[in-house]
Design a protein around this motif. Structure first.
Motif, PDB file in Angstrom:
ATOM      1  N   VAL A  43      -2.889   1.421   6.001  1.00 34.41           N
ATOM      2  CA  VAL A  43      -1.774   2.166   5.399  1.00 34.41           C
ATOM      3  C   VAL A  43      -0.528   1.986   6.268  1.00 34.41           C
ATOM      4  O   VAL A  43       0.573   1.733   5.757  1.00 34.41           O
ATOM      5  N   ASN A  44      -0.678   2.082   7.583  1.00 32.92           N
ATOM      6  CA  ASN A  44       0.458   1.888   8.485  1.00 32.92           C
ATOM      7  C   ASN A  44       0.951   0.445   8.443  1.00 32.92           C
ATOM      8  O   ASN A  44       2.156   0.193   8.564  1.00 32.92           O
ATOM      9  N   LEU A  45       0.041  -0.498   8.257  1.00 32.79           N
ATOM     10  CA  LEU A  45       0.411  -1.906   8.081  1.00 32.79           C
ATOM     11  C   LEU A  45       1.259  -2.058   6.820  1.00 32.79           C
ATOM     12  O   LEU A  45       2.265  -2.769   6.816  1.00 32.79           O
ATOM     13  N   LEU A  46       0.862  -1.388   5.743  1.00 31.84           N
ATOM     14  CA  LEU A  46       1.623  -1.447   4.491  1.00 31.84           C
ATOM     15  C   LEU A  46       3.039  -0.896   4.658  1.00 31.84           C
ATOM     16  O   LEU A  46       3.977  -1.394   4.037  1.00 31.84           O
ATOM     17  N   ALA A  47       3.195   0.127   5.473  1.00 30.30           N
ATOM     18  CA  ALA A  47       4.534   0.682   5.716  1.00 30.30           C
ATOM     19  C   ALA A  47       5.428  -0.371   6.370  1.00 30.30           C
ATOM     20  O   ALA A  47       6.592  -0.540   5.978  1.00 30.30           O
TER      21      ALA A  47
END
Length: 155
Positions: free
Chosen positions: A73-77
């Protein structure tokens, strides 16, 4: 009007955070041509690491999977920022790299990393299928249990 990937994230109950600022001398992502390389992301929520320690020493495989998912999820941000705010520009997930802080006898690294890989496919469908490396390490920054990095192609 949200795009198809933002709609999919909403269906999955995922709200992307503000991309985390680097904690050392590096940048969160690099765009070169159509490729985006995103620096390793740890399980941060509101600036705090939520899963610390080692797999095989008090952290279950299921907790590790949830942690890898949060890292993705943090990678997607970061990826959203790299894509100018439009995740629909992502043509494919090329590669994910997972680092699992664990005890020397822990052997379920791949199962832990499936938390990130499964979410990549849930979000991007077949475009989310990727190559992958998963490595057990003795420690990670800020005592994070998992770190995930990625390479993506933009349209």
């Amino acid at each position: 009007m949200p795009g198809r990937i933002e709609t999919k994230l909403a269906e999955l109950g995922i709200t992307l955070p503000t991309p985390a600022a680097p904690v050392a001398n590096y940048i969160g992502f690099q765009v070169t041509g159509r490729l985006v390389v995103v620096s390793g992301q740890i399980p941060l929520v509101e600036g705090k690491v939520v899963t610390t320690g080692k797999l095989g020493a008090g952290i279950s495989v299921e907790q590790g999977q949830a942690t890898a998912r949060l890292c993705f999820v943090n990678l997607l941000a970061q990826l959203k920022a790299a894509a100018g705010g439009d995740l629909d520009r992502v043509a494919r997930v090329i590669r994910l790299g997972g680092f699992i802080a664990c005890t020397p006898d822990f052997t379920q690294h791949a199962a832990v990393m499936n938390g990130a890989s499964d979410l990549a496919v849930a979000v991007f469908g077949d475009r989310g299928r990727h190559t992958r490396t998963t490595i057990g390490v003795p420690s990670l920054p800020l005592d994070a249990a998992v770190e995930v990095e990625g390479m993506f192609e933009l349209e």
